[in-house]
Design a protein around this motif. Structure first.
Motif, short mmCIF file in Angstrom:
data_model
loop_
_atom_site.label_atom_id
_atom_site.label_comp_id
_atom_site.label_asym_id
_atom_site.label_seq_id
_atom_site.Cartn_x
_atom_site.Cartn_y
_atom_site.Cartn_z
N ALA A 1 33.71 -26.57 18.26
CA ALA A 1 33.44 -26.22 16.87
C ALA A 1 34.03 -24.89 16.42
N VAL A 2 34.40 -24.01 17.36
CA VAL A 2 34.88 -22.68 16.98
C VAL A 2 36.02 -22.23 17.89
N VAL A 3 36.78 -21.28 17.37
CA VAL A 3 37.78 -20.56 18.16
C VAL A 3 37.46 -19.08 17.98
N LEU A 4 37.34 -18.36 19.10
CA LEU A 4 37.06 -16.92 19.04
C LEU A 4 38.30 -16.16 19.43
N HIS A 5 38.59 -15.10 18.68
CA HIS A 5 39.67 -14.17 18.98
C HIS A 5 39.02 -12.81 19.19
N LEU A 6 39.29 -12.16 20.32
CA LEU A 6 38.68 -10.87 20.62
C LEU A 6 39.78 -9.89 21.01
N LEU A 7 39.83 -8.78 20.30
CA LEU A 7 40.78 -7.72 20.60
C LEU A 7 40.00 -6.48 20.97
N VAL A 8 40.16 -6.04 22.22
CA VAL A 8 39.53 -4.81 22.68
C VAL A 8 40.56 -3.71 22.52
N ARG A 9 40.22 -2.74 21.70
CA ARG A 9 41.17 -1.66 21.39
C ARG A 9 41.10 -0.57 22.46
N ASP A 10 42.27 -0.28 23.06
CA ASP A 10 42.36 0.77 24.08
C ASP A 10 43.07 2.00 23.54
N ASP A 11 43.67 1.88 22.35
CA ASP A 11 44.58 2.92 21.86
C ASP A 11 43.93 4.28 21.74
N ARG A 12 42.69 4.36 21.29
CA ARG A 12 42.00 5.64 21.18
C ARG A 12 40.69 5.51 21.93
#
Length: 119
Positions: A28-39
């Motif tokens: 039923a869903v698609v999850l997109h997860l971005l873990v930010r490391d830049d700062r």
């Protein structure tokens, strides 16, 4: 209710999470997860932010709003599980219109487990 500090609003943030983040799909869903490391310091202080995409393929406005409310409730309960400073986009698939709340919970939990599992 999803707190204002945890809402994903800018289209650039949606685009970045979808294009650069990890993805896991369920029925039923698609999850997109971005873990930010830049700062590193800012990322630790920043709260996890969540956005939703429920397009017309899901159904009419009544169905889309119902799916959006259910997904928002599921993700609000899972905010502590998300990494600090991360961007999460939850995209509802057409089958989410006929899915029960428990099925949405299972799909979101399965997708989160897959994305957050380091293996």
């Amino acid at each position: 209710m999803l707190p204002a500090s945890n809402r994903l609003r800018r289209s650039d943030d949606f685009r970045r999470a979808v294009r650069s983040g990890r993805r896991a799909g369920r029925r039923a869903v698609v999850l997109h997860l971005l873990v930010r490391d830049d700062r590193a310091d800012d990322a630790q202080a920043a709260p996890a932010r969540v956005g939703f995409v429920v397009n017309k393929a899901v159904g009419n406005a009544v169905l889309r709003n119902r799916v959006h409310r259910r997904l928002r409730a599921v993700l609000t309960a899972r905010l502590p599980d998300l990494p600090a400073g991360s961007l999460t986009v939850v995209r509802a698939l057409p089958s989410s219109a006929s899915a029960s709340y428990d099925e949405l919970v299972a799909d979101v939990d399965g997708a989160l487990r897959r994305i957050l599992d380091p293996r």
